[in-house]
Each structure stands twice: as C-alpha cells, then as structure tokens.
Scaffold this motif. Structure first.
Motif, PDB file in Angstrom:
ATOM      1  N   ASP A 184    -108.098  52.204  40.043  1.00 57.44           N
ATOM      2  CA  ASP A 184    -109.494  51.876  39.747  1.00 57.44           C
ATOM      3  C   ASP A 184    -109.952  50.770  40.692  1.00 57.44           C
ATOM      4  O   ASP A 184    -109.311  49.727  40.794  1.00 57.44           O
ATOM      5  N   MET A 185    -111.046  50.999  41.380  1.00 59.35           N
ATOM      6  CA  MET A 185    -111.588  49.990  42.291  1.00 59.35           C
ATOM      7  C   MET A 185    -112.297  48.913  41.482  1.00 59.35           C
ATOM      8  O   MET A 185    -112.898  49.204  40.444  1.00 59.35           O
ATOM      9  N   PRO A 186    -112.229  47.649  41.941  1.00 62.27           N
ATOM     10  CA  PRO A 186    -112.919  46.575  41.234  1.00 62.27           C
ATOM     11  C   PRO A 186    -114.429  46.808  41.247  1.00 62.27           C
ATOM     12  O   PRO A 186    -114.969  47.427  42.163  1.00 62.27           O
ATOM     13  N   ALA A 187    -115.092  46.290  40.228  1.00 65.83           N
ATOM     14  CA  ALA A 187    -116.553  46.384  40.155  1.00 65.83           C
ATOM     15  C   ALA A 187    -117.164  45.625  41.322  1.00 65.83           C
ATOM     16  O   ALA A 187    -116.570  44.677  41.856  1.00 65.83           O
ATOM     17  N   ALA A 188    -118.362  46.019  41.727  1.00 60.02           N
ATOM     18  CA  ALA A 188    -119.059  45.373  42.846  1.00 60.02           C
ATOM     19  C   ALA A 188    -119.218  43.877  42.606  1.00 60.02           C
ATOM     20  O   ALA A 188    -119.095  43.078  43.540  1.00 60.02           O
ATOM     21  N   GLU A 189    -119.452  43.484  41.358  1.00 57.02           N
ATOM     22  CA  GLU A 189    -119.609  42.061  41.036  1.00 57.02           C
ATOM     23  C   GLU A 189    -118.326  41.281  41.317  1.00 57.02           C
ATOM     24  O   GLU A 189    -118.363  40.192  41.883  1.00 57.02           O
ATOM     25  N   ILE A 190    -117.179  41.852  40.933  1.00 58.41           N
ATOM     26  CA  ILE A 190    -115.892  41.188  41.195  1.00 58.41           C
ATOM     27  C   ILE A 190    -115.658  41.077  42.694  1.00 58.41           C
ATOM     28  O   ILE A 190    -115.227  40.041  43.194  1.00 58.41           O
ATOM     29  N   LEU A 191    -115.943  42.150  43.439  1.00 58.32           N
ATOM     30  CA  LEU A 191    -115.762  42.118  44.891  1.00 58.32           C
ATOM     31  C   LEU A 191    -116.653  41.052  45.529  1.00 58.32           C
ATOM     32  O   LEU A 191    -116.215  40.330  46.432  1.00 58.32           O
ATOM     33  N   ALA A 192    -117.884  40.927  45.055  1.00 54.50           N
ATOM     34  CA  ALA A 192    -118.800  39.922  45.605  1.00 54.50           C
ATOM     35  C   ALA A 192    -118.303  38.509  45.294  1.00 54.50           C
ATOM     36  O   ALA A 192    -118.310  37.637  46.169  1.00 54.50           O
ATOM     37  N   GLU A 193    -117.836  38.284  44.059  1.00 63.07           N
ATOM     38  CA  GLU A 193    -117.311  36.967  43.692  1.00 63.07           C
ATOM     39  C   GLU A 193    -116.083  36.619  44.533  1.00 63.07           C
ATOM     40  O   GLU A 193    -115.935  35.490  44.997  1.00 63.07           O
ATOM     41  N   MET A 194    -115.206  37.595  44.720  1.00 55.78           N
ATOM     42  CA  MET A 194    -114.010  37.369  45.534  1.00 55.78           C
ATOM     43  C   MET A 194    -114.384  37.096  46.984  1.00 55.78           C
ATOM     44  O   MET A 194    -113.777  36.253  47.632  1.00 55.78           O
ATOM     45  N   GLY A 195    -115.376  37.797  47.489  1.00 54.25           N
ATOM     46  CA  GLY A 195    -115.835  37.567  48.853  1.00 54.25           C
ATOM     47  C   GLY A 195    -116.327  36.144  49.031  1.00 54.25           C
ATOM     48  O   GLY A 195    -115.997  35.484  50.024  1.00 54.25           O
ATOM     49  N   ARG A 196    -117.094  35.652  48.059  1.00 54.76           N
ATOM     50  CA  ARG A 196    -117.575  34.261  48.130  1.00 54.76           C
ATOM     51  C   ARG A 196    -116.416  33.272  48.064  1.00 54.76           C
ATOM     52  O   ARG A 196    -116.379  32.275  48.791  1.00 54.76           O
ATOM     53  N   PHE A 197    -115.441  33.548  47.190  1.00 59.41           N
ATOM     54  CA  PHE A 197    -114.273  32.675  47.079  1.00 59.41           C
ATOM     55  C   PHE A 197    -113.490  32.661  48.391  1.00 59.41           C
ATOM     56  O   PHE A 197    -113.085  31.604  48.877  1.00 59.41           O
ATOM     57  N   ASN A 198    -113.302  33.835  49.004  1.00 58.64           N
ATOM     58  CA  ASN A 198    -112.592  33.909  50.290  1.00 58.64           C
ATOM     59  C   ASN A 198    -113.336  33.128  51.377  1.00 58.64           C
ATOM     60  O   ASN A 198    -112.706  32.495  52.224  1.00 58.64           O
ATOM     61  N   GLU A 199    -114.662  33.175  51.343  1.00 54.36           N
ATOM     62  CA  GLU A 199    -115.455  32.398  52.302  1.00 54.36           C
ATOM     63  C   GLU A 199    -115.230  30.895  52.097  1.00 54.36           C
ATOM     64  O   GLU A 199    -115.138  30.142  53.075  1.00 54.36           O
ATOM     65  N   GLU A 200    -115.129  30.456  50.846  1.00 53.98           N
ATOM     66  CA  GLU A 200    -114.839  29.041  50.564  1.00 53.98           C
ATOM     67  C   GLU A 200    -113.461  28.657  51.104  1.00 53.98           C
ATOM     68  O   GLU A 200    -113.302  27.588  51.697  1.00 53.98           O
ATOM     69  N   LEU A 201    -112.478  29.527  50.873  1.00 54.51           N
ATOM     70  CA  LEU A 201    -111.123  29.264  51.377  1.00 54.51           C
ATOM     71  C   LEU A 201    -111.125  29.161  52.901  1.00 54.51           C
ATOM     72  O   LEU A 201    -110.498  28.271  53.477  1.00 54.51           O
ATOM     73  N   ALA A 202    -111.822  30.078  53.552  1.00 57.81           N
ATOM     74  CA  ALA A 202    -111.888  30.076  55.021  1.00 57.81           C
ATOM     75  C   ALA A 202    -112.590  28.815  55.516  1.00 57.81           C
ATOM     76  O   ALA A 202    -112.123  28.171  56.464  1.00 57.81           O
ATOM     77  N   ALA A 203    -113.698  28.431  54.870  1.00 58.86           N
ATOM     78  CA  ALA A 203    -114.439  27.241  55.289  1.00 58.86           C
ATOM     79  C   ALA A 203    -113.607  25.977  55.119  1.00 58.86           C
ATOM     80  O   ALA A 203    -113.736  25.029  55.902  1.00 58.86           O
ATOM     81  N   ALA A 204    -112.716  25.975  54.134  1.00 59.51           N
ATOM     82  CA  ALA A 204    -111.846  24.816  53.899  1.00 59.51           C
ATOM     83  C   ALA A 204    -110.631  24.820  54.820  1.00 59.51           C
ATOM     84  O   ALA A 204    -109.838  23.874  54.812  1.00 59.51           O
ATOM     85  N   GLY A 205    -110.449  25.881  55.613  1.00 56.89           N
ATOM     86  CA  GLY A 205    -109.316  25.957  56.533  1.00 56.89           C
ATOM     87  C   GLY A 205    -108.007  26.317  55.857  1.00 56.89           C
ATOM     88  O   GLY A 205    -106.938  26.101  56.428  1.00 56.89           O
ATOM     89  N   ILE A 206    -108.075  26.879  54.670  1.00 60.68           N
ATOM     90  CA  ILE A 206    -106.873  27.196  53.895  1.00 60.68           C
ATOM     91  C   ILE A 206    -106.428  28.643  54.088  1.00 60.68           C
ATOM     92  O   ILE A 206    -105.245  28.940  54.143  1.00 60.68           O
ATOM     93  N   LEU A 207    -107.375  29.547  54.195  1.00 64.14           N
ATOM     94  CA  LEU A 207    -107.079  30.978  54.223  1.00 64.14           C
ATOM     95  C   LEU A 207    -106.462  31.397  55.550  1.00 64.14           C
ATOM     96  O   LEU A 207    -107.059  31.226  56.609  1.00 64.14           O
ATOM     97  N   LEU A 208    -105.262  31.960  55.491  1.00 63.43           N
ATOM     98  CA  LEU A 208    -104.605  32.511  56.677  1.00 63.43           C
ATOM     99  C   LEU A 208    -104.692  34.036  56.692  1.00 63.43           C
ATOM    100  O   LEU A 208    -104.803  34.642  57.747  1.00 63.43           O
ATOM    101  N   GLU A 209    -104.632  34.653  55.500  1.00 67.01           N
ATOM    102  CA  GLU A 209    -104.653  36.113  55.388  1.00 67.01           C
ATOM    103  C   GLU A 209    -104.953  36.472  53.943  1.00 67.01           C
ATOM    104  O   GLU A 209    -104.608  35.734  53.030  1.00 67.01           O
ATOM    105  N   ALA A 210    -105.568  37.621  53.723  1.00 67.43           N
ATOM    106  CA  ALA A 210    -105.824  38.127  52.381  1.00 67.43           C
ATOM    107  C   ALA A 210    -105.941  39.640  52.435  1.00 67.43           C
ATOM    108  O   ALA A 210    -106.470  40.178  53.405  1.00 67.43           O
ATOM    109  N   ALA A 211    -105.439  40.313  51.392  1.00 66.17           N
ATOM    110  CA  ALA A 211    -105.558  41.763  51.335  1.00 66.17           C
ATOM    111  C   ALA A 211    -105.268  42.253  49.934  1.00 66.17           C
ATOM    112  O   ALA A 211    -104.510  41.629  49.181  1.00 66.17           O
ATOM    113  N   GLY A 212    -105.870  43.382  49.601  1.00 66.57           N
ATOM    114  CA  GLY A 212    -105.538  44.088  48.376  1.00 66.57           C
ATOM    115  C   GLY A 212    -104.544  45.189  48.715  1.00 66.57           C
ATOM    116  O   GLY A 212    -104.529  45.697  49.833  1.00 66.57           O
TER     117      GLY A 212
END
Length: 121
Positions: A17-45
């Motif tokens: 089951d694919m995540p709902a569009a709302e969950i994907l959007a929230e995760m996208g925003r969270f990943n952007e925060e991680l990237a902006a903070a210099g923490i995110l090296l990689e992410a994948a489902g």
C-alpha cells in the motif's frame, strides 16, 4: 557520527500500500528540513519483502529464498542515513518526524561503525 534511521514495516507497507499523499508531503517537508540542517546523507523507501530475496550462508553453501518474509514488525520499510553529533541529536530529529505510517509505527536508530572503532583490531 553516522546513524541509520530505520522505518519499521507494517502490514500495510508489506502489502505494498502506497502512503497517502498527505504523508508523502509531510515526509518531503521533513526531508527538506534534514537536508537544510546538513544532516541528511541518503533516504529511501523499500519495496515490500515480496519483491525481495534472502541469501543464506552456511560455510561455502548458499541458498536463496524468495520473499515475502514473516515477522513484519522486524522488517524495514525505509531508511535515512544521517550525520549527527550524537544519538541524542538523532533521537531529537526522529521525535520531530511525522508518523511514517497511517497507524502505529516505529523508527529504529542504529549507529554505523566508523574506522576509528577498529583501531584496536
């Protein structure tokens, strides 16, 4: 320190089951925060284990088993690789994470070995 942040699978994620569009959007925003903070090296489902295989080793022998695999709560549905100063920082970021699943879910944080861990070997 580098940590692997593991999103544990659920019955829904293992069903494909694919995540709902709302969950994907929230995760996208969270990943952007991680990237902006210099923490995110990689992410994948990850696709469900029904799309995967396991290779078992016994001495020189190898056997291959097709998914799906049991014990859903022990399986991984996705991951991040982060660079953080310590585990406390990783926990603080995970606590800010939107729930990655439609219902109850769990995220595990595991430090990676670094070359300095092998200095005495």
């Amino acid at each position: 320190m580098r940590v692997m942040v593991l999103v544990k699978a659920t019955a829904e994620s293992e069903a494909g089951d694919m995540p709902a569009a709302e969950i994907l959007a929230e995760m996208g925003r969270f990943n952007e925060e991680l990237a902006a903070a210099g923490i995110l090296l990689e992410a994948a489902g990850l696709k469900p284990t029904s799309a995967g295989k396991r290779v078992a080793f016994d001495g020189t022998g190898r056997s291959v088993r097709d998914g799906p695999f049991s014990a859903t709560s022990e399986l991984v549905a996705g991951f991040w690789l982060w660079e953080v100063k310590d585990l406390d920082e990783a926990v603080a970021w995970v606590k800010r994470c939107p729930n990655p699943m439609p219902g109850p879910s769990e995220i595990e944080i595991r430090p990676l070995y670094e070359m300095s861990d092998f200095a005495d070997v």
